[in-house]
Design an enzyme around this catalytic site. Structure first.
Site, PDB file in Angstrom:
ATOM      1  CG  ASP A  76      -1.851   1.086   1.366  1.00  0.00           C
ATOM      2  OD1 ASP A  76      -2.096   1.748   0.348  1.00  0.00           O
ATOM      3  OD2 ASP A  76      -2.349   1.321   2.487  1.00  0.00           O
TER       4      ASP A  76
HETATM    5  C1  SPV Z   1      -6.777   1.832   4.178  1.00  0.00           C
HETATM    6  O1  SPV Z   1      -7.660   1.070   4.498  1.00  0.00           O
HETATM    7  O2  SPV Z   1      -6.155   1.713   3.125  1.00  0.00           O
HETATM    8  C2  SPV Z   1      -6.423   2.942   5.041  1.00  0.00           C
HETATM    9  C3  SPV Z   1      -6.569   2.812   6.464  1.00  0.00           C
HETATM   10  O3  SPV Z   1      -5.942   3.924   4.528  1.00  0.00           O
HETATM   11  S1  SPV Z   1      -5.072   2.277   7.074  1.00  0.00           S
HETATM   12  O4  SPV Z   1      -4.693   1.078   6.457  1.00  0.00           O
HETATM   13  O5  SPV Z   1      -5.271   2.130   8.528  1.00  0.00           O
HETATM   14  O6  SPV Z   1      -4.091   3.343   6.812  1.00  0.00           O
HETATM   15 MG    MG Z   2      -5.248   3.646   2.641  1.00  0.00          MG
END
Ligand code: SPV
Ligand code: MG
Length: 586
Positions: A76
């Site tokens: 991510d």
């Molecule tokens: C996501 O779900 O991608 C978020 C929340 O941005 S977190 O993973 O807690 O950053």
């Molecule tokens: Mg996110």
């Protein structure tokens, strides 16, 4: 894909805003593909309280960058392109009708963000949340990951640019404050909130990866204390992934308006998938994995396959509608030629009449054929049809024969008299008609008035128009006013050829009219001397008299009826050559 949740962008976009007005807390669940989207959209639990049944469901869907990236096998870190994200978003939108909040990561630079806003709003998304970090961001939950915050004024500028691009008031831009994630203090977080609110943002999300909710509760308190002109109507959002012992009610009481369960469907699916994969490996078969797996049928049901199956079955009924061939009667005119056989067994050009009919029907994908036998039933033979016997054929009519196969006609049916041969192009004409009751008629009586053969079923059309005056013949305008064999041939506009189609509605009307007639009437009825000799055309005339519309489709030749010995001779001659060519010369 299920079509059950079908909705339009403009119907969905404003739903989040209305929900925020209606309830204290909007509950949101993550989805990362169509299937998890359907679940997030449709799942609910019900329970009993002293005040009656209560139902809990999710109000909206979170399209998470973490789970979208992970389900594509990526970290991510904004490495998944916005187009790819948009594909997931569209996939989920296509199967859901609840509002969607999109995780917009940093939103990119202000130009990128404008395009993002425009595309999301157009797609029917209700809100985008962007975080105040520098592109490319790192996920917030991993301890020690590098977190670089954006300058708050630069971020505020991006918000303004996004707001200016919005075309409706329904689309919300929410600013996500990452100060606590980046190890900054509460004052910094609150200060940033003030800047973003002043820039016109529609809401604030405060993020935290603390195991305890203290941080976000403290922020909520400070948020409440901000001047009302800044925060009024601006929802406060949290993502309780790490501090998840706190309940939704407690968060609502603390001042949160939106709670996002941000990654749970992906995480639970991943765990179950890994377990199942290992169980199969350990056992070298999948039997032991069954309790860990959803039933295939449940998946089918969720994604709409069972609906498709049902529609196919209904479609099958309209494309392969049952055909009834009433072939029970004895034909005294052709006694010598038939030599004790039923008329349907008459051979023409080396094939029985019935065989020719079956072939014509099969050519048009009509394979559900029921032949009603009576006279010389044991001599009736053909492949690929069902025979039912009308034992009382001597005292009845073709209508009673048809009703012997009553269970076949309830959902729509096609009727074909047993003594006609059809050219290939006739059946498609009636099959494509959408009207509830359609009879095929020949316009020949218009050109040869005065045919004295009394056995013909004549028709008078309601509009009595000659084809020459009306070049296009619309079936919905072709309505029968009169039908019967006692009609003066000179006044007839058409002749019924013995082929008719009934939709489900038409079949219901046909059966109901018949029931009513035999229950309530006695003696002479329509052209029949007695109601017990009530014929198919008598019932059609009765339906017309009662106000039902009976349409006709008009043909000019292309069929052959075997009534007289000369007809057999003619037919035999015709079928020695190519049938389709020669029928036209009839
Ligand atoms: C996501 O779900 O991608 C978020 C929340 O941005 S977190 O993973 O807690 O950053
Ligand atoms: Mg996110």
């Amino acid at each position: 894909m299920t079509l059950l949740n079908n909705t339009l962008p403009e119907q969905r976009r404003g739903k989040l805003k209305s929900l925020l007005k209606q309830r204290a807390l909007v509950r949101v669940l993550e989805a990362h593909n169509g299937l998890s989207g359907i679940l997030a959209n449709n799942v609910y639990v019900e329970g009993q309280t002293e005040n009656g049944t209560i139902r809990h469901e999710y109000d909206a869907i979170w399209e998470s960058s973490l789970t979208d990236s992970a389900s594509k096998g990526h970290p991510d870190i904004e490495v998944i392109s916005f187009d790819s994200r948009l594909a997931t978003i569209s996939e989920i939108l296509a199967v859901t009708n609840k509002p969607m909040i999109v995780d917009g990561d940093t939103g990119g630079d202000p130009n990128n963000f404008e395009y993002m806003v425009s595309k999301l709003e157009r797609a029917g998304v209700s809100a985008v949340i962007i975080e105040d970090k520098v592109f490319p961001k790192r996920n917030s939950l991993e301890t020690g990951a590098q977190q670089t915050l954006e300058d708050p004024q630069v971020f505020a500028q991006k918000i303004k640019r996004g707001k200016n691009i919005c075309m409706t008031n329904d689309f919300l831009i929410i600013a996500r404050i990452e100060s606590l994630i980046a190890g900054k203090d509460m004052d910094t977080a609150v200060q940033r909130a003030k800047i973003y609110l002043s820039a016109g943002v529609d809401g604030i999300m405060i993020h935290s990866k603390s195991k305890q909710p203290n941080e976000v509760l403290e922020f909520a308190k400070r948020y409440k204390a901000l001047p009302e002109n800044l925060t009024k109507g601006k929802p406060l959002v949290c993502v309780p992934t790490t501090y998840n012992t706190i309940t939704e009610d407690e968060l609502a009481k603390a001042g949160f308006n939106i709670v996002i369960h941000a990654n749970h469907l992906l995480r639970s699916a991943y765990k179950a998938m890994e377990e199942t994969a290992k169980i199969i490996l350990s056992n070298q078969r999948s039997f032991e994995a069954d309790p860990h797996c959803a039933l295939v049928r449940d998946i089918f049901s969720t994604v709409g396959f069972l609906d498709v199956k049902k529609k196919d079955e209904e479609n099958e009924l309209t494309t392969n509608i049952p055909t009834i061939i009433p072939a029970a009667g004895e034909d005294p005119t052709l006694k010598a030629e038939l030599n004790g056989k039923p008329k349907a067994m008459l051979e023409i050009g080396g094939k029985t009449l019935l065989q020719r009919q079956i072939e014509a029907l099969n050519h048009n994908d009509l394979t559900d054929i029921t032949v009603v036998t009576g006279y010389a039933a044991d001599q009736m033979k053909a492949e690929g049809v069902t025979f039912v016997e009308n034992k009382n054929y001597r005292n009845g009519t073709s209508l009673q024969s048809i009703l012997t196969a009553k269970n076949k006609i309830q959902h729509g049916w096609l009727m074909l008299y047993a003594d006609i041969v059809l050219q290939d192009n006739i059946l498609p004409k009636i099959l494509e008609c959408k009207e509830d009751i359609v009879l095929v008629v020949d316009s020949a009586p218009q050109y040869h008035p005065g045919d004295k053969r009394t056995t013909l079923d004549y028709v008078i059309s309601k509009h009595k128009a000659k084809p020459a005056r009306r070049k296009i013949s619309f079936v919905h305008e072709n309505i029968i006013a009169k039908i019967g064999n006692k009609i003066n041939p000179e006044t007839a506009t058409h002749e019924f050829i013995g082929l008719a189609k009934f939709s489900k509605t038409g079949a219901e009307q046909f059966l109901q009219t018949y029931q009513d007639c035999i229950q309530n009437y006695k003696g002479k009825f329509q052209e029949a001397d007695d109601i017990t000799r009530f014929n198919f055309t008598d019932l059609i005339q009765e339906m017309i008299d009662r106000g039902f519309t009976v349409n006709f489709v008009e043909i000019q030749q292309g069929w052959l009826e075997i009534h007289q010995p000369e007809d057999i001779e003619l037919a035999n001659k015709l079928f020695q050559q190519s049938a389709s060519e020669l029928i036209q010369t009839h």
